[in-house]
Design a protein around this motif. Structure first.
Motif, PDB file in Angstrom:
ATOM      1  N   MET A  29      -1.892   7.138  11.864  1.00  0.00           N
ATOM      2  CA  MET A  29      -0.435   7.101  11.766  1.00  0.00           C
ATOM      3  C   MET A  29      -0.034   6.146  10.639  1.00  0.00           C
ATOM      4  SD  MET A  29       0.724   4.622  14.951  1.00  0.00           S
ATOM      5  CE  MET A  29       0.232   5.763  16.194  1.00  0.00           C
ATOM      6  N   GLY A  30       1.239   6.200  10.248  1.00  0.00           N
ATOM      7  CA  GLY A  30       1.770   5.288   9.235  1.00  0.00           C
ATOM      8  C   GLY A  30       1.468   5.698   7.809  1.00  0.00           C
ATOM      9  N   TYR A  31       1.371   7.024   7.540  1.00  0.00           N
ATOM     10  CA  TYR A  31       1.090   7.455   6.168  1.00  0.00           C
ATOM     11  C   TYR A  31       2.261   7.126   5.221  1.00  0.00           C
ATOM     12  CZ  TYR A  31      -2.726   9.935   8.411  1.00  0.00           C
ATOM     13  OH  TYR A  31      -3.849  10.235   9.123  1.00  0.00           O
ATOM     14  N   LEU A  32       3.486   7.386   5.661  1.00  0.00           N
ATOM     15  CA  LEU A  32       4.648   7.057   4.839  1.00  0.00           C
ATOM     16  C   LEU A  32       4.737   5.550   4.594  1.00  0.00           C
ATOM     17  CD1 LEU A  32       7.294   7.802   3.419  1.00  0.00           C
ATOM     18  CD2 LEU A  32       8.451   7.616   5.634  1.00  0.00           C
ATOM     19  N   MET A  33       4.470   4.774   5.630  1.00  0.00           N
ATOM     20  CA  MET A  33       4.513   3.327   5.472  1.00  0.00           C
ATOM     21  C   MET A  33       3.437   2.852   4.502  1.00  0.00           C
ATOM     22  SD  MET A  33       4.526   0.341   8.367  1.00  0.00           S
ATOM     23  CE  MET A  33       2.997   0.911   9.103  1.00  0.00           C
ATOM     24  N   GLY A  34       2.263   3.469   4.529  1.00  0.00           N
ATOM     25  CA  GLY A  34       1.201   3.087   3.610  1.00  0.00           C
ATOM     26  C   GLY A  34       1.548   3.393   2.165  1.00  0.00           C
ATOM     27  N   ILE A  35       2.129   4.576   1.944  1.00  0.00           N
ATOM     28  CA  ILE A  35       2.496   4.955   0.572  1.00  0.00           C
ATOM     29  C   ILE A  35       3.591   4.040   0.032  1.00  0.00           C
ATOM     30  CG2 ILE A  35       3.527   6.784  -0.811  1.00  0.00           C
ATOM     31  CD1 ILE A  35       2.132   8.794   1.023  1.00  0.00           C
ATOM     32  N   VAL A  36       4.656   3.864   0.817  1.00  0.00           N
ATOM     33  CA  VAL A  36       5.768   3.026   0.356  1.00  0.00           C
ATOM     34  C   VAL A  36       5.342   1.565   0.237  1.00  0.00           C
ATOM     35  CG1 VAL A  36       8.109   2.245   0.870  1.00  0.00           C
ATOM     36  CG2 VAL A  36       7.461   4.616   1.318  1.00  0.00           C
ATOM     37  N   GLY A  37       4.511   1.103   1.157  1.00  0.00           N
ATOM     38  CA  GLY A  37       4.047  -0.281   1.114  1.00  0.00           C
ATOM     39  C   GLY A  37       3.213  -0.559  -0.123  1.00  0.00           C
ATOM     40  N   LEU A  38       2.305   0.378  -0.481  1.00  0.00           N
ATOM     41  CA  LEU A  38       1.495   0.190  -1.685  1.00  0.00           C
ATOM     42  C   LEU A  38       2.370   0.183  -2.947  1.00  0.00           C
ATOM     43  CD1 LEU A  38      -1.732   2.299  -1.108  1.00  0.00           C
ATOM     44  CD2 LEU A  38      -1.560  -0.170  -1.384  1.00  0.00           C
ATOM     45  N   TYR A  39       3.353   1.075  -2.965  1.00  0.00           N
ATOM     46  CA  TYR A  39       4.267   1.109  -4.122  1.00  0.00           C
ATOM     47  C   TYR A  39       5.014  -0.218  -4.257  1.00  0.00           C
ATOM     48  CZ  TYR A  39       8.666   1.908  -6.527  1.00  0.00           C
ATOM     49  OH  TYR A  39       9.752   1.787  -7.352  1.00  0.00           O
ATOM     50  N   THR A  40       5.546  -0.705  -3.135  1.00  0.00           N
ATOM     51  CA  THR A  40       6.299  -1.964  -3.180  1.00  0.00           C
ATOM     52  C   THR A  40       5.404  -3.127  -3.563  1.00  0.00           C
ATOM     53  OG1 THR A  40       7.718  -1.096  -1.430  1.00  0.00           O
ATOM     54  CG2 THR A  40       7.834  -3.462  -1.867  1.00  0.00           C
ATOM     55  N   LEU A  41       4.171  -3.139  -3.035  1.00  0.00           N
ATOM     56  CA  LEU A  41       3.232  -4.201  -3.368  1.00  0.00           C
ATOM     57  C   LEU A  41       2.898  -4.207  -4.855  1.00  0.00           C
ATOM     58  CD1 LEU A  41       1.294  -6.435  -2.228  1.00  0.00           C
ATOM     59  CD2 LEU A  41      -0.448  -4.640  -2.115  1.00  0.00           C
ATOM     60  N   ALA A  42       2.634  -3.008  -5.414  1.00  0.00           N
ATOM     61  CA  ALA A  42       2.268  -2.930  -6.827  1.00  0.00           C
ATOM     62  C   ALA A  42       3.437  -3.299  -7.731  1.00  0.00           C
ATOM     63  CB  ALA A  42       1.776  -1.523  -7.159  1.00  0.00           C
ATOM     64  N   ALA A  43       4.682  -3.021  -7.292  1.00  0.00           N
ATOM     65  CA  ALA A  43       5.849  -3.323  -8.120  1.00  0.00           C
ATOM     66  C   ALA A  43       6.310  -4.771  -7.994  1.00  0.00           C
ATOM     67  CB  ALA A  43       7.009  -2.399  -7.752  1.00  0.00           C
ATOM     68  N   SER A  44       5.709  -5.523  -7.077  1.00  0.00           N
ATOM     69  CA  SER A  44       6.143  -6.899  -6.847  1.00  0.00           C
ATOM     70  C   SER A  44       5.546  -7.835  -7.894  1.00  0.00           C
ATOM     71  CB  SER A  44       5.743  -7.348  -5.440  1.00  0.00           C
ATOM     72  OG  SER A  44       4.330  -7.409  -5.337  1.00  0.00           O
TER      73      SER A  44
END
Length: 435
Positions: free
Chosen positions: A89-104
């Motif tokens: 579970m949490g595929y959407l959270m993983g994708i958005v979380g990685l994007y936010t982490l990389a953009a930080s």
């Protein structure tokens, strides 16, 4: 000005850690979508784990809602997504979380470590899931499909959001850097404009002083001679009519010369002020001030001024006014730059004017020395006679003559000295470099 830094922080007002309300609404929407996704996936997780369905749904909702803090704690969001990956579970959270982490703005080693953990976790989970599906007969493919599907899915779920986040973060930092540079450039331009305005004001003040000095030199000497001649004319009008007529003619000549020089100077100022009026209307005020001062300075420099060859005429005029004056020249006579000759002439002229004002009837000696690298001049008068026929002239004094002479000489790098002599007279000396 652009709004960056403190201006941007002050301009942006959102709830809690969000800079804008739309960012809060977007994160709340993503968290809601992630919570719904994890809730549905929690049903399957509860069935596989043998726990109540309600517990699986609650667990999924709580885990998916963590996405709402992705801007403040992106590391926590990625760690939660990695932790619930085994529960599928949490595929959407993983994708958005990685994007936010990389953009930080986090260090690259932290971003790389968490992205690698997410990739490995997704790879293991997909490997196990595909093998289970093939074991249950849901997939009837070769053994090659298990690693292929696992690697492809893991990279597809990890690489795109990571690369997109790195790109967006780099672009954001570039835009902020450009805005900061624009702000710095605008501040520098504003500072330069202020300095230019100060320089323009200084140039205007210098030019006003210079024009006033020129006006003083032109008017004071001529008018002083006119007053002296007028006093002499008044004294001899009845006794010697022929001499009175001569003095009257001299007064007229002096007046005409003074008017001619005044017209020339005023004409130069008018031409420098009136030309190109429409073109200068579109130029900023600071540029106009600098240009006007520079134009006036060039106009005064280019105007026809007196030279050392006119000293004999100058001394002759003073002699005609009743002054006992002699001129002595030492050294090889040669020509100098126009500004040097004009300054030397003005020093002698002003010194003679002061003799007319303060020591009428005193014998005066003018000495001019041409040296190798400089030109020296000295005007010295003896004590005035106690009773002078010109004493009734009563010439006023503005107190600026000596100051003007010193300013002229100092501007050319020369030395100016003035003061009373031991015999009771007055001496004015100046040395000007020839270069």
């Amino acid at each position: 000005m652009t709004t960056t830094g403190e201006d941007t922080t002050a301009a942006q007002k959102g709830p809690w850690w969000w800079a804008r309300w739309r960012s809060a609404v977007l994160d709340a929407g993503l968290a809601s979508a992630s919570a719904v996704e994890c809730a549905f996936e929690g049903i399957r997780f509860a069935d596989d784990a043998g726990i109540p369905m309600a517990a699986g749904i609650v667990f999924g909702v709580l885990a998916g809602s963590v996405l709402v803090v992705r801007r403040k704690w992106p590391i926590a969001v990625v760690l939660v997504s990695i932790a619930i990956t085994p529960a599928q579970m949490g595929y959407l959270m993983g994708i958005v979380g990685l994007y936010t982490l990389a953009a930080s703005e986090l260090p690259r080693r932290i971003i790389g470590s968490l992205a690698g953990m997410s990739l490995v976790g997704m790879l293991i989970v997909m490997f196990v899931r595909v093998r289970q599906d093939m074991a249950h007969g849901e997939l009837d493919l070769g053994d090659w499909f298990v690693p292929f599907a696992s690697i492809t899915t893991a990279i597809g779920m990890t690489a795109p959001p990571l690369l997109l986040g790195l790109y967006v973060g780099a672009r954001r930092r570039l835009m902020e850097s450009l805005r900061e540079r624009a702000d710095d450039l605008e501040r520098e331009l504003q500072l330069l404009a202020e300095r230019a305005e100060e320089r323009a004001e200084w140039a205007r003040g210098e030019e006003r002083t210079r024009i006033a000095r020129e006006m003083h030199d032109v008017v004071a000497h001529r008018v002083s001679l006119m007053v002296v001649h007028a006093a002499a004319l008044q004294a001899v009008a009845r006794k010697d009519p022929e001499k009175a007529v001569k003095n009257a003619a001299l007064v007229g000549d002096m007046g005409r010369q003074a008017l001619t020089e005044l017209r020339e100077m005023l004409g130069v100022l008018r031409s420098g002020d009136g030309s190109g009026r429409h073109e200068r209307a579109a130029v900023p005020l600071v540029a106009v001030g600098v240009a006007a001062a520079a134009a006036a300075s060039r106009a005064v420099d280019e105007a026809d001024g007196p030279c050392l060859d006119d000293l004999e005429t100058l001394i002759g005029q003073s002699a005609a006014a009743g002054m006992a004056v002699d001129l002595s020249v030492e050294g090889d006579v040669r020509s100098y730059a126009a500004q040097i000759e004009q300054t030397a002439f003005r020093v002698v002229q002003e010194a003679l004017t002061n003799v007319h004002k303060h020591a009428a009837g005193a014998k005066t000696h003018v000495r001019l020395a041409h040296r190798v690298s400089e030109i020296a001049m000295q005007v010295e008068n003896e004590p005035p006679p106690e009773i002078s026929s010109l004493a009734s002239a009563r010439l006023p004094s503005g107190g600026n003559g000596l100051v003007g002479m010193k300013e002229r000489v100092s501007a050319l790098g020369g030395v100016f000295v003035s003061g009373p002599t031991e015999a009771g007279g007055f001496r004015v000396s100046a040395v000007i470099p020839a270069a």
